[in-house]
Design a protein around this motif. Structure first.
Motif, PDB file in Angstrom:
ATOM      1  N   VAL A 116      38.587  38.658  42.785  1.00 54.72           N
ATOM      2  CA  VAL A 116      39.530  39.087  41.756  1.00 54.72           C
ATOM      3  C   VAL A 116      39.989  40.486  42.118  1.00 54.72           C
ATOM      4  CG1 VAL A 116      39.894  39.606  39.318  1.00 54.72           C
ATOM      5  CG2 VAL A 116      38.451  37.660  39.975  1.00 54.72           C
ATOM      6  N   LEU A 159      42.308  35.555  42.333  1.00 53.45           N
ATOM      7  CA  LEU A 159      43.039  35.907  41.115  1.00 53.45           C
ATOM      8  C   LEU A 159      43.462  37.359  41.249  1.00 53.45           C
ATOM      9  CD1 LEU A 159      43.992  35.429  38.179  1.00 53.45           C
ATOM     10  CD2 LEU A 159      41.652  36.009  37.439  1.00 53.45           C
ATOM     11  N   SER A 216      38.957  37.251  34.237  1.00 52.26           N
ATOM     12  CA  SER A 216      38.040  37.182  35.378  1.00 52.26           C
ATOM     13  C   SER A 216      36.833  36.310  35.055  1.00 52.26           C
ATOM     14  CB  SER A 216      37.596  38.588  35.777  1.00 52.26           C
ATOM     15  OG  SER A 216      36.802  39.199  34.774  1.00 52.26           O
ATOM     16  N   PHE A 265      37.888  32.711  35.291  1.00 57.35           N
ATOM     17  CA  PHE A 265      38.064  32.375  36.707  1.00 57.35           C
ATOM     18  C   PHE A 265      36.725  32.078  37.376  1.00 57.35           C
ATOM     19  CE2 PHE A 265      38.006  34.103  41.073  1.00 57.35           C
ATOM     20  CZ  PHE A 265      38.972  33.321  41.683  1.00 57.35           C
TER      21      PHE A 265
END
Length: 255
Positions: free
Chosen positions: A114, A187, A239, A242
């Motif tokens: 991320v 991401l 996050s 994800f």
């Protein structure tokens, strides 16, 4: 030199299933990532946010280091997490995002990354003179605290060490050249207005990586240090969603 108060590393031992390595930005400290780390810890994950070499003391100390020292600081914590947790993720902001990309290139077993306003280049014309300027001047005015939220504060150096900045340029070049080696789910959060890292950085990353699980989220109300800004809750919750999804999908593949 003693570490500045508030710049200390963040550590939390949680689940053995999911571990997260957080990497702070250039001239910054774990203070900029602490709220994110605490959010992840509250979700039960194991978290490590090291103080990168040369940071969190005095700006001249950063000029005595290179990108390899910062990378080594992060990689040592990654090794510890890999020995402790089933799925390990790397999250990074700004230069921390650069390090996250390099770690993903070197360690294919990383489950996902991320990035928040990652840096891989700059459009500033004076940057071309940096190798020369760094031999003449040790530092120029700093870049801390690009935060839209009133009262937002980033604990970071108020000077920009030029020798260290020249080393960061070398890291950028390496990471850009190896972007196709990044295949992990990715991401990327990008601030709509960023006075430090230009939007082209995110475009280079998104266009260059080999990841097929790839998403970009634009943060409308934050500047560069988004983890301390208005959109921080969206970064934190996004996050978590994800990494939970990726970890679940990895577990299903094993079954």
């Amino acid at each position: 030199m003693p570490v500045l108060s508030g710049a200390e590393p963040f550590t939390h031992d949680g689940s053995a299933e999911i571990g997260v390595l957080l990497c702070h930005g250039f001239t910054s400290t774990p203070q900029s990532m602490r709220a994110w780390g605490e959010h992840l810890a509250a979700e039960g994950f194991t978290v490590r946010c090291p103080l990168l070499a040369g940071h969190g003391t005095r700006w001249p100390d950063l000029n005595r280091t290179t990108w390899r020292d910062w990378y080594d600081s992060a990689e040592a914590e990654l090794a510890e997490l890999r020995g402790r947790c089933r799925s390990v993720f790397v999250f990074g902001q700004s230069m921390g995002g650069t390090l996250a990309l390099r770690l993903a290139q070197q360690h294919p077993d990383i489950a996902g990354i991320v990035l928040v306003n990652p840096s891989v280049t700059t459009l500033r014309k004076e940057a071309r003179l940096l190798p020369l300027l760094s031999r003449i001047w040790p530092a120029v005015g700093g870049i801390p605290g690009d935060i839209a939220k009133p009262g937002g504060f980033e604990l970071a150096y108020n000077r920009l060490p030029l020798r260290a900045m020249a080393s960061l340029q070398q890291l950028w070049s390496l990471v850009r050249g190896d972007l196709r080696r990044v295949h992990q789910p990715l991401l990327l959060f990008r601030s709509a207005v960023d006075h430090v890292v230009e939007p082209v950085n995110s475009a280079i990353v998104l266009d260059g990586v080999a990841s097929t699980d790839l998403a970009e989220v634009v943060l409308p109300d934050s500047f560069h240090v988004a983890t301390l800004d208005h959109d921080a809750p969206a970064v934190f919750s996004g996050s978590v969603e994800f990494l939970q999804r990726i970890h679940r999908e990895r577990a299903e593949e094993v079954v």
